[in-house]
Design a protein around this motif. Sequence first.
Motif, short mmCIF file in Angstrom:
data_model
loop_
_atom_site.label_atom_id
_atom_site.label_comp_id
_atom_site.label_asym_id
_atom_site.label_seq_id
_atom_site.Cartn_x
_atom_site.Cartn_y
_atom_site.Cartn_z
N SER A 33 0.97 -1.22 0.02
CA SER A 33 -0.05 0.01 -0.19
C SER A 33 0.80 1.15 -0.04
O SER A 33 1.73 1.47 1.16
CB SER A 33 -0.88 0.07 1.21
OG SER A 33 -1.80 -0.95 1.06
N THR A 34 0.61 2.11 -0.91
CA THR A 34 1.17 3.30 -1.13
C THR A 34 0.16 4.50 -0.84
O THR A 34 -0.92 4.20 -0.66
CB THR A 34 2.02 3.59 -2.52
OG1 THR A 34 0.97 3.72 -3.35
CG2 THR A 34 2.94 2.37 -2.73
N VAL A 35 0.66 5.59 -0.89
CA VAL A 35 -0.36 6.76 -0.48
C VAL A 35 -0.30 7.65 -2.11
O VAL A 35 0.67 8.17 -2.51
CB VAL A 35 0.23 7.69 0.51
CG1 VAL A 35 -0.82 8.89 0.82
CG2 VAL A 35 0.18 6.74 1.74
N SER A 36 -1.70 7.91 -2.42
CA SER A 36 -1.83 8.93 -3.59
C SER A 36 -1.42 10.37 -3.37
O SER A 36 -1.45 10.57 -2.22
CB SER A 36 -3.22 8.69 -4.01
OG SER A 36 -4.12 9.28 -3.28
N ASP A 37 -1.45 10.96 -4.42
CA ASP A 37 -1.41 12.45 -4.34
C ASP A 37 -2.38 12.91 -3.49
O ASP A 37 -2.18 14.10 -3.07
CB ASP A 37 -1.24 12.96 -5.78
CG ASP A 37 0.10 12.76 -6.43
OD1 ASP A 37 0.97 12.36 -5.69
OD2 ASP A 37 0.02 12.79 -7.87
N ALA A 38 -3.68 12.50 -3.51
CA ALA A 38 -4.83 12.78 -2.85
C ALA A 38 -4.78 12.52 -1.46
O ALA A 38 -5.63 12.67 -0.59
CB ALA A 38 -6.00 12.46 -3.69
N GLY A 39 -3.64 11.57 -1.03
CA GLY A 39 -3.86 11.17 0.33
C GLY A 39 -4.38 9.87 0.63
O GLY A 39 -4.47 9.40 1.97
N PHE A 40 -4.86 8.99 -0.36
CA PHE A 40 -5.59 7.92 -0.12
C PHE A 40 -4.51 6.84 -0.27
O PHE A 40 -3.80 6.72 -1.07
CB PHE A 40 -6.71 7.82 -1.21
CG PHE A 40 -7.75 8.86 -1.13
CD1 PHE A 40 -8.73 8.32 0.00
CD2 PHE A 40 -7.97 9.92 -1.80
CE1 PHE A 40 -9.73 9.62 0.16
CE2 PHE A 40 -8.87 11.04 -1.65
CZ PHE A 40 -9.97 10.46 -0.59
N PRO A 41 -4.75 5.59 0.50
CA PRO A 41 -4.21 4.75 0.39
C PRO A 41 -4.42 3.80 -0.86
O PRO A 41 -5.37 3.90 -1.38
CB PRO A 41 -4.58 3.54 1.67
CG PRO A 41 -5.72 4.16 2.21
CD PRO A 41 -5.84 5.57 1.71
N GLU A 42 -3.33 3.42 -1.49
CA GLU A 42 -3.60 2.53 -2.83
C GLU A 42 -3.01 1.08 -2.54
O GLU A 42 -1.67 1.03 -3.03
CB GLU A 42 -3.11 3.31 -4.03
CG GLU A 42 -3.82 4.60 -4.05
CD GLU A 42 -3.58 5.39 -5.52
OE1 GLU A 42 -2.40 5.03 -6.20
OE2 GLU A 42 -4.16 5.85 -6.09
N PRO A 43 -3.55 0.12 -2.20
CA PRO A 43 -3.06 -1.12 -1.99
C PRO A 43 -2.97 -1.95 -3.43
O PRO A 43 -3.85 -1.94 -4.11
CB PRO A 43 -4.05 -2.02 -1.09
CG PRO A 43 -5.35 -1.02 -1.40
CD PRO A 43 -5.13 0.29 -1.78
N ASN A 44 -1.85 -2.60 -3.57
CA ASN A 44 -1.74 -3.40 -4.77
C ASN A 44 -1.39 -4.77 -4.60
O ASN A 44 -0.18 -4.72 -3.59
CB ASN A 44 -0.61 -2.84 -5.97
CG ASN A 44 -1.23 -1.54 -6.28
OD1 ASN A 44 -2.00 -1.49 -7.18
ND2 ASN A 44 -0.90 -0.48 -5.78
N PRO A 45 -1.71 -6.08 -4.98
CA PRO A 45 -0.93 -7.29 -4.80
C PRO A 45 0.17 -7.16 -5.63
O PRO A 45 0.29 -7.02 -6.62
CB PRO A 45 -2.29 -8.31 -5.06
CG PRO A 45 -2.92 -7.69 -6.08
CD PRO A 45 -2.91 -6.13 -5.86
N VAL A 46 1.37 -7.78 -5.04
CA VAL A 46 2.55 -7.86 -5.72
C VAL A 46 3.25 -9.05 -5.26
O VAL A 46 3.13 -9.76 -4.41
CB VAL A 46 3.53 -6.55 -5.39
CG1 VAL A 46 2.75 -5.24 -5.89
CG2 VAL A 46 3.81 -6.38 -3.83
N SER A 64 4.06 2.99 -13.11
CA SER A 64 2.93 2.62 -12.34
C SER A 64 2.85 3.77 -11.33
O SER A 64 3.65 4.57 -10.94
CB SER A 64 3.19 1.33 -11.73
OG SER A 64 4.41 1.34 -10.72
N ARG A 65 1.57 3.64 -10.79
CA ARG A 65 1.43 4.74 -9.78
C ARG A 65 2.13 4.38 -8.67
O ARG A 65 2.48 5.25 -8.05
CB ARG A 65 -0.27 4.91 -9.42
CG ARG A 65 -0.93 5.70 -10.42
CD ARG A 65 -2.32 5.96 -10.00
NE ARG A 65 -3.19 4.97 -9.28
CZ ARG A 65 -4.19 4.69 -9.64
NH1 ARG A 65 -4.65 4.93 -11.06
NH2 ARG A 65 -4.96 3.65 -9.15
N ARG A 66 2.17 3.23 -8.17
CA ARG A 66 2.98 2.65 -7.06
C ARG A 66 4.34 3.36 -6.99
O ARG A 66 4.83 3.92 -6.02
CB ARG A 66 2.77 1.44 -6.58
CG ARG A 66 3.71 0.38 -7.45
CD ARG A 66 3.41 -1.11 -6.80
NE ARG A 66 3.58 -1.82 -7.81
CZ ARG A 66 2.74 -2.43 -8.65
NH1 ARG A 66 1.51 -2.57 -8.05
NH2 ARG A 66 2.89 -3.52 -9.58
#
Length: 145
Positions: A33-46, A64-66
């Motif tokens: 999970s990273t944090v977007s520009d808007a401050g929201f968590p962005e989880p990705n399975p890796v 990639s966004r991450r």
Amino acid sequence: MTRPLERVLPDASGEYGARVRRRLARERVVWLSTVSDAGFPEPNPVWFHWDEDDGFTVYNDTGSRRVRNIRARPEVTLHFDGGEFGRDIVVFRGRAEVLVGVPPTLPGFLAKYADDIDRIMGGPTAFRVGHPSVVRVRPVGVRGR
């Protein structure tokens, strides 16, 4: 001699510490999970490689966004699925960095995912071309039950 990340992991002699180490050795997917520009968590399975000297290594598409998120905000979490009824929770907090000048793919990573890399990605060469950005996450803490 103590390995660098050994002090972050729970005591291996306890049930939870032993379970954390088993999951690090056996699991094939971790949620990053990273944090977007808007401050929201962005989880990705890796897919990941774990090493007690270096932490987690994850390969990514450069665009990639991450990768963008990590460059802007390096604080991340990684967690395994919680198992049935959330009884096997392992969450790592860490600092991520996008590495430059590292080997294209760790041998341990290639061995772990060889069949999937061939079947899904078209082989190691195609995987390296599609996932040239290497992200290293060094854990600073772990929690769970």
